[in-house]
Motif scaffolding. Structure first.
Motif, PDB file in Angstrom:
ATOM      1  N   GLY A 188       0.789  -1.135  -0.123  1.00  0.00           N
ATOM      2  CA  GLY A 188       0.036   0.001   0.072  1.00  0.00           C
ATOM      3  C   GLY A 188       0.838   1.314   0.116  1.00  0.00           C
ATOM      4  O   GLY A 188       2.068   1.357   0.261  1.00  0.00           O
ATOM      5  N   SER A 317      -3.658   0.025  -1.547  1.00  0.00           N
ATOM      6  CA  SER A 317      -4.720   0.842  -0.617  1.00  0.00           C
ATOM      7  C   SER A 317      -3.874   2.192  -0.470  1.00  0.00           C
ATOM      8  O   SER A 317      -2.539   2.200  -0.853  1.00  0.00           O
ATOM      9  N   LYS A 325      -7.640   4.208   6.061  1.00  0.00           N
ATOM     10  CA  LYS A 325      -7.175   3.561   4.940  1.00  0.00           C
ATOM     11  C   LYS A 325      -8.186   3.124   3.963  1.00  0.00           C
ATOM     12  O   LYS A 325      -9.508   2.727   4.199  1.00  0.00           O
ATOM     13  N   VAL A 327      -8.926   0.952   0.814  1.00  0.00           N
ATOM     14  CA  VAL A 327      -8.467  -0.440   0.258  1.00  0.00           C
ATOM     15  C   VAL A 327      -8.888  -0.377  -1.230  1.00  0.00           C
ATOM     16  O   VAL A 327     -10.388  -0.451  -1.310  1.00  0.00           O
TER      17      VAL A 327
END
Length: 366
Positions: A188, A317, A325, A327
């Protein structure tokens, strides 16, 4: 590390001559060791050869070494399915390099000379075996692990001290090995509170000094367990700019592809430009405009970044400055996967090249 300082044996160097207003060219051949011979050497002998190649004889005290006054390009050459070798869109890199040098108020390297030198550079190193062979197995993963030639043209100033602008710059083209761009085991992206570029600055130039902030921000992201950092704009602190060294794209719920519009704070990526063209060819609606964090959190279903080294790389993410966060899912989303298949297929010659993006260096024979 994505890059290794394993330079190819032949290097191109040009220097601007203010008397003739032309660039005097020189080819440096550090040795005649072929690729196969290099790989057969002991580790110590191989290191000795590579250490010699890394010495170019450029001024050690200069505007470049003292103040990061320099610009550079990154571009790739590809072994193609027909047995040939091609460079992907070198004229676009040449235009950007020329524009970067103008932005630095130094003599600008001509685009046609840039392309000609790049082609000859690959030819000379290919003669010594420094070009990977095409492997049909690469097609199974859309070339995720395929080999290529990573070329690094850059500008270096003449010897100097004291803040100033170059009058007799050097232009160098070298090549080295490159592996997977992003570190494995990390995941991410995270928004950084650092600012990459400000309005009326050098953000639009592929300027060496820009990458100091990038190195720091990416290091901080990696220490926190993220694979990449993402910058916001310097004025409002709410619109996406780009990644540490790549442009960024989002796919919205209605399949619209959005990416931050170009300006003097965002680098005009060659891969970015190519992806936009491919997406439009595939029938996607593409918008280049301000993209806010809130819009992405509410509407985005895919995120990917683009660059010469990164290619098209998905981001699973994005975590904002408050720890929220968003996603998108592991691996390639359907839109990014389709674009990756098309881009890599054209670069490696397994798909047609209707836009004539590949400059053929060595013709294929299949």
């Amino acid at each position: 590390m994505a890059f290794a300082l394993n330079l190819y044996p032949v290097t191109y160097i040009a220097r601007y001559n203010p008397e003739t207003e032309k660039w005097d060219e020189e080819w440096l051949e550090s040795d005649k060791v072929t690729y196969d011979e290099l790989m057969a050497m002991s580790e110590a002998d191989r290191k000795a050869v590579l250490d010699k190649r890394n010495q170019m004889g450029l001024p050690s005290v200069s505007y470049t070494s003292q103040y990061a006054y320099s610009c550079f390009e990154g571009m790739k050459g590809f072994p193609t399915k027909d047995g040939g070798v091609a460079i992907f869109r070198p004229e676009e890199n040449g235009k950007r390099f020329n524009n970067s040098m103008k932005g630095l108020y130094c003599p600008a390297f001509p685009v046609d000379q840039y392309v000609k030198a790049s082609v000859e550079f690959v030819k000379r190193n290919a003669a010594l075996g420094y070009v990977p062979k095409y492997n049909p197995d690469w097609e199974k993963t859309d070339y995720a692990d395929a080999d290529s030639i990573y070329m690094r043209p850059f500008m270096n100033s003449e010897g100097a001290i004291g803040v100033g602008c170059s009058k007799q710059p050097y232009v160098v083209i070298c090549a080295t090995t490159v592996s997977a761009y992003f570190k494995k085991g990390l995941d991410g992206a995270v928004i950084t509170n650092r600012i990459r570029a400000t309005p009326h600055g050098t953000g639009y130039i592929k300027c060496a000094s820009n990458y100091v902030i990038s190195a720091l921000a990416k290091k901080e992201a990696e220490q926190a367990g993220f694979v990449e950092c993402v910058y916001l704009d310097a004025v409002h602190h709410k619109y996406f700019q780009e990644g540490s060294s790549c442009n960024i794209f989002f796919v919205l719920k209605d399949k619209t592809i959005v990416t931050p519009e170009l300006g003097d704070t965002i680098l005009p990526g060659i891969t970015r430009k190519s992806v936009i063209a491919l997406a439009k060819e595939k029938g996607y609606k593409v918008e280049e405009r301000p993209v806010s964090v809130k819009e992405v959190q509410k509407k985005a279903v895919e995120c990917f970044v683009t660059g010469t080294a990164a290619g098209i790389s998905p981001m699973s993410s994005i975590t904002d400055l408050n720890g929220k966060k968003t996603v998108f899912g592991e691996g390639f989303g359907p839109v990014a996967k389709e674009l990756q298949h098309e881009l890599k297929g054209r670069q490696y010659g397994s798909l047609e090249d209707p836009n004539h993006w590949n400059t053929v260096v060595i013709p294929g024979n299949k």
